[in-house]
Design a protein around this motif. Sequence first.
Motif, PDB file in Angstrom:
ATOM      1  N   ASP A  44       0.829  -1.207   0.000  1.00 38.78           N
ATOM      2  CA  ASP A  44       0.000   0.000   0.000  1.00 38.78           C
ATOM      3  C   ASP A  44       0.864   1.257   0.000  1.00 38.78           C
ATOM      4  O   ASP A  44       1.596   1.514   0.960  1.00 38.78           O
ATOM      5  CB  ASP A  44      -0.898  -0.001   1.244  1.00 38.78           C
ATOM      6  N   HIS A  45       0.789   2.011  -1.079  1.00 38.40           N
ATOM      7  CA  HIS A  45       1.292   3.389  -1.124  1.00 38.40           C
ATOM      8  C   HIS A  45       0.342   4.184  -1.999  1.00 38.40           C
ATOM      9  O   HIS A  45      -0.068   3.726  -3.067  1.00 38.40           O
ATOM     10  CB  HIS A  45       2.712   3.473  -1.689  1.00 38.40           C
ATOM     11  N   VAL A  46      -0.001   5.387  -1.564  1.00 35.70           N
ATOM     12  CA  VAL A  46      -0.920   6.229  -2.328  1.00 35.70           C
ATOM     13  C   VAL A  46      -0.184   6.958  -3.444  1.00 35.70           C
ATOM     14  O   VAL A  46      -0.660   7.039  -4.578  1.00 35.70           O
ATOM     15  CB  VAL A  46      -1.625   7.232  -1.395  1.00 35.70           C
ATOM     16  N   VAL A  85      -1.343   1.096   5.066  1.00 34.40           N
ATOM     17  CA  VAL A  85      -1.040   2.264   5.901  1.00 34.40           C
ATOM     18  C   VAL A  85      -2.388   2.878   6.282  1.00 34.40           C
ATOM     19  O   VAL A  85      -2.816   3.903   5.740  1.00 34.40           O
ATOM     20  CB  VAL A  85      -0.134   3.264   5.156  1.00 34.40           C
ATOM     21  N   VAL A  86      -3.063   2.231   7.214  1.00 31.08           N
ATOM     22  CA  VAL A  86      -4.454   2.597   7.523  1.00 31.08           C
ATOM     23  C   VAL A  86      -4.564   3.960   8.192  1.00 31.08           C
ATOM     24  O   VAL A  86      -5.642   4.563   8.188  1.00 31.08           O
ATOM     25  CB  VAL A  86      -5.136   1.515   8.386  1.00 31.08           C
ATOM     26  N   GLY A  87      -3.475   4.481   8.749  1.00 33.15           N
ATOM     27  CA  GLY A  87      -3.515   5.807   9.341  1.00 33.15           C
ATOM     28  C   GLY A  87      -3.724   6.921   8.333  1.00 33.15           C
ATOM     29  O   GLY A  87      -4.045   8.054   8.713  1.00 33.15           O
ATOM     30  N   LEU A  88      -3.571   6.623   7.042  1.00 30.86           N
ATOM     31  CA  LEU A  88      -3.816   7.624   6.003  1.00 30.86           C
ATOM     32  C   LEU A  88      -5.297   7.846   5.740  1.00 30.86           C
ATOM     33  O   LEU A  88      -5.674   8.795   5.049  1.00 30.86           O
ATOM     34  CB  LEU A  88      -3.143   7.193   4.689  1.00 30.86           C
ATOM     35  N   ARG A  89      -6.148   6.976   6.288  1.00 31.79           N
ATOM     36  CA  ARG A  89      -7.568   7.018   5.964  1.00 31.79           C
ATOM     37  C   ARG A  89      -8.396   6.964   7.246  1.00 31.79           C
ATOM     38  O   ARG A  89      -7.982   6.361   8.237  1.00 31.79           O
ATOM     39  CB  ARG A  89      -7.931   5.847   5.068  1.00 31.79           C
ATOM     40  N   HIS A  90      -9.575   7.530   7.208  1.00 29.67           N
ATOM     41  CA  HIS A  90     -10.482   7.413   8.343  1.00 29.67           C
ATOM     42  C   HIS A  90     -10.839   5.934   8.535  1.00 29.67           C
ATOM     43  O   HIS A  90     -11.068   5.206   7.558  1.00 29.67           O
ATOM     44  CB  HIS A  90     -11.752   8.227   8.096  1.00 29.67           C
ATOM     45  N   LEU A 111      -5.919  -8.489   7.672  1.00 31.08           N
ATOM     46  CA  LEU A 111      -5.607  -7.063   7.567  1.00 31.08           C
ATOM     47  C   LEU A 111      -4.236  -6.800   8.188  1.00 31.08           C
ATOM     48  O   LEU A 111      -4.083  -6.778   9.400  1.00 31.08           O
ATOM     49  CB  LEU A 111      -6.681  -6.232   8.270  1.00 31.08           C
ATOM     50  N   GLY A 112      -3.245  -6.637   7.325  1.00 31.71           N
ATOM     51  CA  GLY A 112      -1.915  -6.259   7.787  1.00 31.71           C
ATOM     52  C   GLY A 112      -1.786  -4.751   7.788  1.00 31.71           C
ATOM     53  O   GLY A 112      -2.162  -4.091   6.809  1.00 31.71           O
ATOM     54  N   VAL A 113      -1.276  -4.189   8.868  1.00 36.85           N
ATOM     55  CA  VAL A 113      -1.207  -2.734   9.010  1.00 36.85           C
ATOM     56  C   VAL A 113       0.202  -2.297   9.382  1.00 36.85           C
ATOM     57  O   VAL A 113       0.958  -3.042   9.995  1.00 36.85           O
ATOM     58  CB  VAL A 113      -2.209  -2.220  10.062  1.00 36.85           C
ATOM     59  N   GLY A 114       0.544  -1.073   9.010  1.00 29.21           N
ATOM     60  CA  GLY A 114       1.831  -0.503   9.352  1.00 29.21           C
ATOM     61  C   GLY A 114       1.747   1.003   9.439  1.00 29.21           C
ATOM     62  O   GLY A 114       0.767   1.615   8.973  1.00 29.21           O
ATOM     63  N   ALA A 115       2.772   1.613  10.026  1.00 29.75           N
ATOM     64  CA  ALA A 115       2.744   3.048  10.295  1.00 29.75           C
ATOM     65  C   ALA A 115       3.013   3.894   9.062  1.00 29.75           C
ATOM     66  O   ALA A 115       2.588   5.047   8.986  1.00 29.75           O
ATOM     67  CB  ALA A 115       3.746   3.400  11.389  1.00 29.75           C
ATOM     68  N   LEU A 136      -1.865   5.370  14.236  1.00 27.47           N
ATOM     69  CA  LEU A 136      -2.069   3.963  13.896  1.00 27.47           C
ATOM     70  C   LEU A 136      -2.637   3.190  15.081  1.00 27.47           C
ATOM     71  O   LEU A 136      -3.541   2.363  14.918  1.00 27.47           O
ATOM     72  CB  LEU A 136      -0.759   3.328  13.425  1.00 27.47           C
ATOM     73  N   ASP A 137      -2.131   3.444  16.287  1.00 28.72           N
ATOM     74  CA  ASP A 137      -2.653   2.749  17.459  1.00 28.72           C
ATOM     75  C   ASP A 137      -4.154   2.961  17.592  1.00 28.72           C
ATOM     76  O   ASP A 137      -4.917   2.009  17.788  1.00 28.72           O
ATOM     77  CB  ASP A 137      -1.949   3.251  18.730  1.00 28.72           C
ATOM     78  N   GLU A 138      -4.589   4.214  17.488  1.00 26.53           N
ATOM     79  CA  GLU A 138      -6.015   4.486  17.631  1.00 26.53           C
ATOM     80  C   GLU A 138      -6.805   3.941  16.449  1.00 26.53           C
ATOM     81  O   GLU A 138      -7.940   3.473  16.613  1.00 26.53           O
ATOM     82  CB  GLU A 138      -6.271   5.986  17.788  1.00 26.53           C
ATOM     83  N   THR A 139      -6.220   3.983  15.272  1.00 24.34           N
ATOM     84  CA  THR A 139      -6.908   3.448  14.098  1.00 24.34           C
ATOM     85  C   THR A 139      -7.150   1.951  14.247  1.00 24.34           C
ATOM     86  O   THR A 139      -8.231   1.442  13.887  1.00 24.34           O
ATOM     87  CB  THR A 139      -6.094   3.731  12.824  1.00 24.34           C
ATOM     88  N   ILE A 140      -6.163   1.220  14.775  1.00 27.03           N
ATOM     89  CA  ILE A 140      -6.360  -0.212  15.003  1.00 27.03           C
ATOM     90  C   ILE A 140      -7.519  -0.438  15.963  1.00 27.03           C
ATOM     91  O   ILE A 140      -8.393  -1.281  15.733  1.00 27.03           O
ATOM     92  CB  ILE A 140      -5.071  -0.854  15.552  1.00 27.03           C
TER      93      ILE A 140
END
Length: 301
Positions: A44-46, A85-90, A111-115, A136-140
Amino acid sequence: MQLPIQSQSTIYAEPWETGAGAEDLAEIARVADRAGFAYLASCDHVAIPRRLAGAMSTVWYDPVATLSYLAGITERVLLLSHVAVVGLRHPLLSAKQYATLDHLSGGRLILGVGAGHVQEEFEALDVDFAARGPVLDETIDALRAALGPEEYPEFAGERFSFSGLGQRPRPVQQRIPIWVGGSSPAAVRRAAVRGDGWLPQGDPRGKLPAQIARLRTLREEAGVTDPIEIGAITEPLYVGEPDWDTGRRTLTGKPDALAESLRAYAAMGVRQIQVRFRSRSRAELTDQMAAFAADVAPHLN
């Protein structure tokens, strides 16, 4: 394995991938599905800034679109974002996308996630790069709620809050596995406290035992008793004796020798390995996948 073609960093992409496309990706996924691979992964990269494009390239397929496409042409292989990179999105947006993917695939999402690490991406999307760890912590935590069984999930945090908003379809899985990627101290702690799995990034074999011990200590200290899926990314592989230069780090040789080498990961506490094969064409890659599945994998468990 992580899919080729969908991300083409010069660190690992093979030259043939630059001319490959959707049908190549589809055939590789079909081979993995038939051969018994556990999962296929997509990055994932935008957007990639010019300063990094020489090394990273700008070829990064969207993971939700890619995995959804492959879900429709495979039957059993799991589908992993490695990493989103789920922190990029709501979180509600991510929940909508990944819940739909899990629904359409019959419950095959991991769902694999990273900062994340590309500052310009965060700036372009108006997300605080310096605060990406706490974000990222709060997004998880928010995704745990939003991807749960409730049609109207509720969450209240410092950055995100939602209630009274329904989302269907719901995921097929009662609990979507969340695997945390990264090898920094913050990533290891995040995996220990919040993750169902850990995906180290770039740790050589010699560093893994200490990292795994730290992970288990942190998890115990946090009072988390659920099991955690510990993974590792292996060295590049080539089944057989190549007649071309596969690079000094590549593990090559007969299947029993490769299996013996890879079993060392299990002795460290690793329970799943992500493999990458050296190849000069799609045909050579799928031949390598088939050879690994038939002659190496049966000797790993």
